[in-house]
Design a protein around this motif. Structure first.
Motif, PDB file in Angstrom:
ATOM      1  N   PHE A   6       1.182  -0.775   0.113  1.00 18.07           N
ATOM      2  CA  PHE A   6       0.379   0.072  -0.183  1.00 18.07           C
ATOM      3  C   PHE A   6       0.884   1.103   0.290  1.00 18.07           C
ATOM      4  O   PHE A   6       1.541   1.318   0.899  1.00 18.07           O
ATOM      5  CB  PHE A   6      -1.196   0.112   1.586  1.00 18.07           C
ATOM      6  CG  PHE A   6      -1.763   1.092   1.282  1.00 18.07           C
ATOM      7  CD1 PHE A   6      -2.221   1.522   0.172  1.00 18.07           C
ATOM      8  CD2 PHE A   6      -2.002   1.461   1.861  1.00 18.07           C
ATOM      9  CE1 PHE A   6      -3.584   2.936   0.096  1.00 18.07           C
ATOM     10  CE2 PHE A   6      -3.137   2.678   2.852  1.00 18.07           C
ATOM     11  CZ  PHE A   6      -3.622   3.362   1.190  1.00 18.07           C
ATOM     12  N   ASN A   7       1.126   2.418  -1.059  1.00 18.36           N
ATOM     13  CA  ASN A   7       1.398   3.334  -0.976  1.00 18.36           C
ATOM     14  C   ASN A   7       0.695   4.513  -0.638  1.00 18.36           C
ATOM     15  O   ASN A   7      -0.687   5.106  -0.533  1.00 18.36           O
ATOM     16  CB  ASN A   7       1.200   3.399  -2.518  1.00 18.36           C
ATOM     17  CG  ASN A   7       2.746   4.936  -2.540  1.00 18.36           C
ATOM     18  OD1 ASN A   7       1.914   6.277  -1.752  1.00 18.36           O
ATOM     19  ND2 ASN A   7       3.865   4.717  -4.021  1.00 18.36           N
ATOM     20  N   VAL A   8       0.945   5.162   1.093  1.00 20.38           N
ATOM     21  CA  VAL A   8       0.313   5.480   1.960  1.00 20.38           C
ATOM     22  C   VAL A   8       0.524   6.586   1.357  1.00 20.38           C
ATOM     23  O   VAL A   8       0.332   8.132   1.678  1.00 20.38           O
ATOM     24  CB  VAL A   8       0.639   5.210   3.243  1.00 20.38           C
ATOM     25  CG1 VAL A   8      -0.002   3.788   3.382  1.00 20.38           C
ATOM     26  CG2 VAL A   8       2.489   6.076   3.719  1.00 20.38           C
ATOM     27  N   ILE A 330      -7.626  -6.253  -5.033  1.00 21.51           N
ATOM     28  CA  ILE A 330      -7.211  -4.762  -4.986  1.00 21.51           C
ATOM     29  C   ILE A 330      -8.319  -3.616  -4.306  1.00 21.51           C
ATOM     30  O   ILE A 330      -9.570  -4.677  -4.250  1.00 21.51           O
ATOM     31  CB  ILE A 330      -7.059  -4.690  -6.886  1.00 21.51           C
ATOM     32  CG1 ILE A 330      -5.729  -5.349  -7.338  1.00 21.51           C
ATOM     33  CG2 ILE A 330      -6.857  -2.179  -6.884  1.00 21.51           C
ATOM     34  CD1 ILE A 330      -5.919  -4.447  -9.027  1.00 21.51           C
ATOM     35  N   PHE A 331      -8.333  -3.431  -3.578  1.00 16.26           N
ATOM     36  CA  PHE A 331      -9.194  -2.301  -2.398  1.00 16.26           C
ATOM     37  C   PHE A 331      -8.882  -1.395  -3.183  1.00 16.26           C
ATOM     38  O   PHE A 331      -8.188  -0.172  -2.762  1.00 16.26           O
ATOM     39  CB  PHE A 331      -8.539  -2.861  -1.113  1.00 16.26           C
ATOM     40  CG  PHE A 331      -9.949  -1.895   0.289  1.00 16.26           C
ATOM     41  CD1 PHE A 331     -10.569  -2.953   0.552  1.00 16.26           C
ATOM     42  CD2 PHE A 331      -9.755  -1.354  -0.109  1.00 16.26           C
ATOM     43  CE1 PHE A 331     -11.939  -2.639   1.257  1.00 16.26           C
ATOM     44  CE2 PHE A 331     -10.296  -0.568   1.073  1.00 16.26           C
ATOM     45  CZ  PHE A 331     -11.328  -1.100   1.465  1.00 16.26           C
ATOM     46  N   ALA A 362      -4.690  -0.262  -2.471  1.00 17.22           N
ATOM     47  CA  ALA A 362      -4.123  -1.490  -2.271  1.00 17.22           C
ATOM     48  C   ALA A 362      -4.664  -2.721  -2.559  1.00 17.22           C
ATOM     49  O   ALA A 362      -5.477  -3.158  -3.063  1.00 17.22           O
ATOM     50  CB  ALA A 362      -4.803  -1.517  -0.098  1.00 17.22           C
ATOM     51  N   ILE A 363      -2.940  -3.819  -2.588  1.00 17.19           N
ATOM     52  CA  ILE A 363      -2.888  -4.602  -3.219  1.00 17.19           C
ATOM     53  C   ILE A 363      -2.403  -5.819  -2.482  1.00 17.19           C
ATOM     54  O   ILE A 363      -1.287  -5.991  -1.461  1.00 17.19           O
ATOM     55  CB  ILE A 363      -2.449  -4.670  -4.670  1.00 17.19           C
ATOM     56  CG1 ILE A 363      -2.393  -6.066  -5.046  1.00 17.19           C
ATOM     57  CG2 ILE A 363      -0.565  -4.589  -4.424  1.00 17.19           C
ATOM     58  CD1 ILE A 363      -1.905  -5.762  -6.744  1.00 17.19           C
ATOM     59  N   TYR A 364      -4.182  -7.775  -2.370  1.00 20.51           N
ATOM     60  CA  TYR A 364      -2.773  -7.949  -1.268  1.00 20.51           C
ATOM     61  C   TYR A 364      -2.916  -9.564  -1.660  1.00 20.51           C
ATOM     62  O   TYR A 364      -3.783  -9.703  -2.472  1.00 20.51           O
ATOM     63  CB  TYR A 364      -3.856  -8.139  -0.165  1.00 20.51           C
ATOM     64  CG  TYR A 364      -5.415  -8.334  -0.252  1.00 20.51           C
ATOM     65  CD1 TYR A 364      -6.173  -9.246  -0.524  1.00 20.51           C
ATOM     66  CD2 TYR A 364      -6.187  -6.712  -0.380  1.00 20.51           C
ATOM     67  CE1 TYR A 364      -7.035  -9.161  -0.881  1.00 20.51           C
ATOM     68  CE2 TYR A 364      -7.394  -7.219  -0.657  1.00 20.51           C
ATOM     69  CZ  TYR A 364      -8.093  -8.888  -0.842  1.00 20.51           C
ATOM     70  OH  TYR A 364      -9.562  -8.731  -1.214  1.00 20.51           O
ATOM     71  N   ALA A 365      -2.584 -10.359  -1.158  1.00 19.56           N
ATOM     72  CA  ALA A 365      -2.569 -11.532  -2.152  1.00 19.56           C
ATOM     73  C   ALA A 365      -3.157 -12.647   0.062  1.00 19.56           C
ATOM     74  O   ALA A 365      -2.445 -12.551   0.431  1.00 19.56           O
ATOM     75  CB  ALA A 365      -1.151 -12.299  -2.269  1.00 19.56           C
ATOM     76  N   ASP A 366      -3.830 -13.694   0.008  1.00 19.95           N
ATOM     77  CA  ASP A 366      -3.945 -15.138   0.748  1.00 19.95           C
ATOM     78  C   ASP A 366      -3.026 -15.801   0.532  1.00 19.95           C
ATOM     79  O   ASP A 366      -3.547 -16.846  -0.734  1.00 19.95           O
ATOM     80  CB  ASP A 366      -5.321 -14.167   1.144  1.00 19.95           C
ATOM     81  CG  ASP A 366      -6.198 -13.472   0.972  1.00 19.95           C
ATOM     82  OD1 ASP A 366      -5.944 -12.728   2.178  1.00 19.95           O
ATOM     83  OD2 ASP A 366      -7.738 -13.702   0.316  1.00 19.95           O
TER      84      ASP A 366
END
Length: 369
Positions: A6-8, A330-331, A362-366
């Motif tokens: 996440f680039n804040v 992607i959120f 934000a991008i994430y992996a579970d």
């Protein structure tokens, strides 16, 4: 576990030049700042270089004053300039060793509602490990996390680390980790160099964390050279060098017996781009976006309008992690969606672009280990 990037966009203070209404308004300032920082580090200031220094100081509004709208000249010991009453400005320093000082960008406080939306993104994504891009410092990230990212009355991320990188604007990379994911090792790559010179614009911060099950996961957090200013050929070449070096670091970790590796962050280029090829096609790392259970909300990008050309943020996984991945996504609820902010669902309290938690999703992996 969930691993995110996440680039804040800085948490409390952001360079004023980065907060203009249009990119074209701030771009000349950033270009001049980048050039002056390089010029001032030269060991000898000859006549040609002195003229270049004066030119870039003029672009920053610092030729006749140490303070301007977007930048400030610090002359702590010794002098860089002599400003005469007749208006003549002369570079009097003979080189880097003859004075102590620098040029820095002036900053503004970030919008408080935007800060709350940044925290809300982190709360809603709920990742166990977050590669954080554009954090000012460890102190700032710690203060932000302790106050704004809380679960059941306790900080969601007790493990916080940021190492100062090579970007003098306070744009660093770091990590947030949940209570079951202690930091057990770290390494900075700020001084990594190749045949051209220093590689990373910020850092490739290497964080080693232990999972609740006892597994060791290495996370490489990156923020590659931006395409936003400077010539295309030059910035492409820098990103390619950075991608090649990250690929080397990754292969070194695998050779050392660390099989669980994630490369995360803002790589500032698209998956098919030539600069990222050493990392995306030159290794066995897999982009979580390629997972069949990955949910991109109908848009592959992570920045701006989130089209394919704006896919800039990544969670890349080693084969052992990708094999254990169950999905990802992607959120975007904290990103202003286009000109009117309605290209995708956003937080109802975001009523203007300035309230966005970031211009990056934000991008994430579970992953089930």
């Amino acid at each position: 576990m969930r691993i995110a990037a996440f680039n804040v966009e800085n948490l409390f203070n952001r360079a004023r030049a980065l907060g203009q209404r249009t990119w074209s308004a701030g771009r000349p300032v950033l270009e001049a700042y980048e050039k002056i920082c390089v010029l001032l580090e030269e060991p000898v200031y000859d006549d040609v270089l002195k003229r270049e220094i004066l030119r870039e100081l003029g672009r920053l509004g610092l030729r006749y004053s140490d303070t301007a709208k977007f930048a400030r000249l610090r002359q702590n010991r010794g002098r860089l300039l002599r400003r005469s009453r007749d208006g003549t400005v002369t570079v009097v320093a003979d080189g880097r060793a003859s004075w102590i000082g620098w040029v820095e960008l002036t900053t503004d406080r970030c919008d408080e509602l935007a800060l709350e939306h940044t925290a809300r993104v982190l709360r809603d994504v709920g990742a166990d490990i977050v590669g954080v891009i554009e954090a000012e410092s460890r102190f700032a990230l710690r203060r932000f996390a302790d106050a704004g990212v809380v679960a059941d009355g306790r900080p969601r991320y007790p493990h916080v680390m940021v190492v100062d990188g090579n970007d003098e604007r306070g744009i660093d990379v770091g990590v947030l980790a949940g209570p079951g994911f202690p930091l057990v090792g770290q390494r900075s790559h700020v001084d990594d160099a190749d045949h051209v010179g220093r590689v990373f614009s910020r850092d490739c911060a290497e964080y080693h964390l232990r999972t609740p099950g006892g597994a060791r996961v290495a996370v490489l957090v990156n923020h590659f050279k931006s395409k936003g200013y400077g010539g295309k050929l030059a910035s492409d070449a820098i990103r390619r060098r950075q991608a090649a070096r990250v690929a080397e670091i990754y292969r070194g970790l695998v050779a050392d017996g660390i099989s669980h590796v994630a490369v995360v962050g803002d790589l500032n280029d698209t998956p098919e781009s030539e600069p990222l090829a050493p990392l995306l096609t030159g290794t066995d790392l897999r982009d979580i976006s390629a997972h069949p259970a990955f949910d991109d909300g109908g848009r592959p990008g992570t920045y701006g309008y989130c089209t394919a050309r704006n896919k800039l943020d990544y969670v890349l996984l080693s084969p052992s992690l990708f094999a254990a991945a169950t999905g990802g996504g992607i959120f975007r609820r904290g990103v202003w969606g286009g000109r009117r902010g309605r290209l995708w669902p956003i937080y109802p309290t975001m009523t203007a672009a300035v309230h966005a938690g970031s211009d990056h999703a934000a991008i994430y992996a579970d992953i089930d280990l």
